[in-house]
Design a protein around this motif. Structure first.
Motif, mmCIF file in Angstrom:
data_model
loop_
_atom_site.group_PDB
_atom_site.id
_atom_site.type_symbol
_atom_site.label_atom_id
_atom_site.label_comp_id
_atom_site.label_asym_id
_atom_site.label_seq_id
_atom_site.Cartn_x
_atom_site.Cartn_y
_atom_site.Cartn_z
ATOM 1 N N GLY A 55 0.814 -1.209 0.000
ATOM 2 C CA GLY A 55 0.000 0.000 0.000
ATOM 3 C C GLY A 55 0.851 1.264 0.000
ATOM 4 N N ILE A 56 0.227 2.363 -0.332
ATOM 5 C CA ILE A 56 0.912 3.663 -0.358
ATOM 6 C C ILE A 56 1.471 4.011 1.022
ATOM 7 N N ALA A 57 0.722 3.707 2.075
ATOM 8 C CA ALA A 57 1.181 4.020 3.431
ATOM 9 C C ALA A 57 2.471 3.277 3.755
ATOM 10 N N THR A 58 2.607 2.049 3.248
ATOM 11 C CA THR A 58 3.832 1.280 3.492
ATOM 12 C C THR A 58 5.017 1.939 2.799
ATOM 13 N N VAL A 59 4.835 2.373 1.561
ATOM 14 C CA VAL A 59 5.908 3.074 0.845
ATOM 15 C C VAL A 59 6.290 4.337 1.612
ATOM 16 N N SER A 60 5.305 5.049 2.082
ATOM 17 C CA SER A 60 5.569 6.269 2.851
ATOM 18 C C SER A 60 6.379 5.950 4.102
ATOM 19 N N ARG A 61 6.019 4.883 4.803
ATOM 20 C CA ARG A 61 6.760 4.502 6.016
ATOM 21 C C ARG A 61 8.204 4.130 5.692
ATOM 22 N N VAL A 62 8.419 3.456 4.564
ATOM 23 C CA VAL A 62 9.781 3.084 4.175
ATOM 24 C C VAL A 62 10.640 4.331 4.007
ATOM 25 N N PHE A 63 10.106 5.344 3.318
ATOM 26 C CA PHE A 63 10.909 6.534 3.032
ATOM 27 C C PHE A 63 10.957 7.533 4.178
ATOM 28 N N SER A 64 10.095 7.373 5.164
ATOM 29 C CA SER A 64 10.155 8.282 6.315
ATOM 30 C C SER A 64 10.814 7.620 7.517
ATOM 31 N N GLY A 65 11.284 6.377 7.322
ATOM 32 C CA GLY A 65 11.976 5.692 8.412
ATOM 33 C C GLY A 65 11.051 5.036 9.404
ATOM 34 N N GLY A 66 9.809 4.805 8.999
ATOM 35 C CA GLY A 66 8.836 4.168 9.883
ATOM 36 C C GLY A 66 9.079 2.674 10.018
ATOM 37 N N SER A 67 8.234 2.034 10.805
ATOM 38 C CA SER A 67 8.360 0.620 11.100
ATOM 39 C C SER A 67 7.822 -0.232 9.946
ATOM 40 N N VAL A 68 8.743 -0.980 9.298
ATOM 41 C CA VAL A 68 8.414 -1.868 8.190
ATOM 42 C C VAL A 68 9.404 -3.023 8.260
ATOM 43 N N SER A 69 8.956 -4.247 7.942
ATOM 44 C CA SER A 69 9.871 -5.391 7.976
ATOM 45 C C SER A 69 11.005 -5.181 6.980
ATOM 46 N N ALA A 70 12.142 -5.821 7.249
ATOM 47 C CA ALA A 70 13.319 -5.685 6.383
ATOM 48 C C ALA A 70 13.001 -6.155 4.964
ATOM 49 N N ALA A 71 12.265 -7.251 4.833
ATOM 50 C CA ALA A 71 11.943 -7.784 3.501
ATOM 51 C C ALA A 71 11.068 -6.805 2.719
ATOM 52 N N THR A 72 10.079 -6.229 3.378
ATOM 53 C CA THR A 72 9.191 -5.262 2.716
ATOM 54 C C THR A 72 9.965 -3.999 2.351
ATOM 55 N N ARG A 73 10.812 -3.555 3.271
ATOM 56 C CA ARG A 73 11.621 -2.354 3.015
ATOM 57 C C ARG A 73 12.475 -2.560 1.766
ATOM 58 N N GLU A 74 13.115 -3.730 1.651
ATOM 59 C CA GLU A 74 13.965 -3.989 0.487
ATOM 60 C C GLU A 74 13.137 -4.094 -0.792
ATOM 61 N N ARG A 75 11.961 -4.702 -0.716
ATOM 62 C CA ARG A 75 11.085 -4.815 -1.895
ATOM 63 C C ARG A 75 10.663 -3.428 -2.381
ATOM 64 N N VAL A 76 10.315 -2.554 -1.455
ATOM 65 C CA VAL A 76 9.903 -1.187 -1.811
ATOM 66 C C VAL A 76 11.090 -0.420 -2.394
ATOM 67 N N ARG A 77 12.240 -0.513 -1.759
ATOM 68 C CA ARG A 77 13.433 0.196 -2.261
ATOM 69 C C ARG A 77 13.841 -0.322 -3.650
ATOM 70 N N ALA A 78 13.714 -1.631 -3.872
ATOM 71 C CA ALA A 78 14.043 -2.198 -5.187
ATOM 72 C C ALA A 78 13.077 -1.665 -6.247
ATOM 73 N N ALA A 79 11.790 -1.610 -5.919
ATOM 74 C CA ALA A 79 10.797 -1.071 -6.861
ATOM 75 C C ALA A 79 11.080 0.404 -7.141
ATOM 76 N N ALA A 80 11.456 1.133 -6.123
ATOM 77 C CA ALA A 80 11.764 2.565 -6.288
ATOM 78 C C ALA A 80 12.981 2.745 -7.202
ATOM 79 N N ARG A 81 14.006 1.919 -6.993
ATOM 80 C CA ARG A 81 15.197 2.003 -7.861
ATOM 81 C C ARG A 81 14.831 1.672 -9.307
ATOM 82 N N GLU A 82 14.058 0.627 -9.479
ATOM 83 C CA GLU A 82 13.642 0.189 -10.817
ATOM 84 C C GLU A 82 12.869 1.286 -11.552
ATOM 85 N N LEU A 83 12.029 1.985 -10.804
ATOM 86 C CA LEU A 83 11.198 3.049 -11.396
ATOM 87 C C LEU A 83 11.884 4.416 -11.389
ATOM 88 N N ASP A 84 13.086 4.480 -10.811
ATOM 89 C CA ASP A 84 13.805 5.748 -10.653
ATOM 90 C C ASP A 84 12.952 6.758 -9.869
#
Length: 168
Positions: free
Chosen positions: A19-48
């Protein structure tokens, strides 16, 4: 590529399967599992994808920016003031917008207006204008600090003065 739109937080969420809230938490340093954080960061890198400072500022009601108004950036004392403000701001994760009024109160008022439009979090100024000029500016930006000059009719605006009795 001209005409290609930038990736949005919604694009990253869809690509990562979250969800959008999860992406927001990843980039604001919120609480997200390591696996989810890496999946979101990988998608962000892929999409620039790059988080929007403007969007974050609107949500947090902070721009992360400070306006600095000096008479002249080439004067050695003012250059030292600018360098000190930049260094301190950088250490706090803030950015600084520097402009020179060249002793012209009308130019200073234009700068204050532009900084207010950019929703800076505060203004540090070596004021050229009068108390009447700055009374309005203090209403536009709630955090104003004077440097190297006091305007006696505005005791509510704090001032930081050089501790050099030989400097005039």
């Amino acid at each position: 590529m001209a005409g290609q739109r930038s990736a949005t937080i919604k694009d990253v969420a869809a690509a990562a399967g979250v969800g959008i809230a999860t992406v927001s938490r990843v980039f604001s340093g919120g609480s997200v599992s390591a696996a989810t954080r890496e999946r979101v960061r990988a998608a962000a890198r892929e999409l620039d994808y790059r988080p929007s400072a403007l969007g974050r500022g609107l949500k947090l009601r902070r721009s992360g920016g400070i306006g600095l108004i000096v008479p002249d950036v080439t004067d050695p004392f003012r250059a030292e003031l600018v360098a000190g403000v930049l260094s301190c701001a950088r250490s706090l994760g803030e950015h600084v917008i520097v402009d020179a009024a060249h002793g012209d109160p009308a130019r200073e008022a234009e700068i204050v207006e532009r900084l207010a439009e950019q929703r800076v979090d505060g203004i540090i100024a070596v004021p050229a204008g009068t108390e009447a000029d700055w009374r309005g500016a203090a209403r536009v930006c709630s955090s104003v600090v004077f440097a190297d000059r006091v305007l006696p009719g505005l005791p509510e605006i704090p001032a930081v003065l050089a501790d050099d009795p030989g400097r005039v």
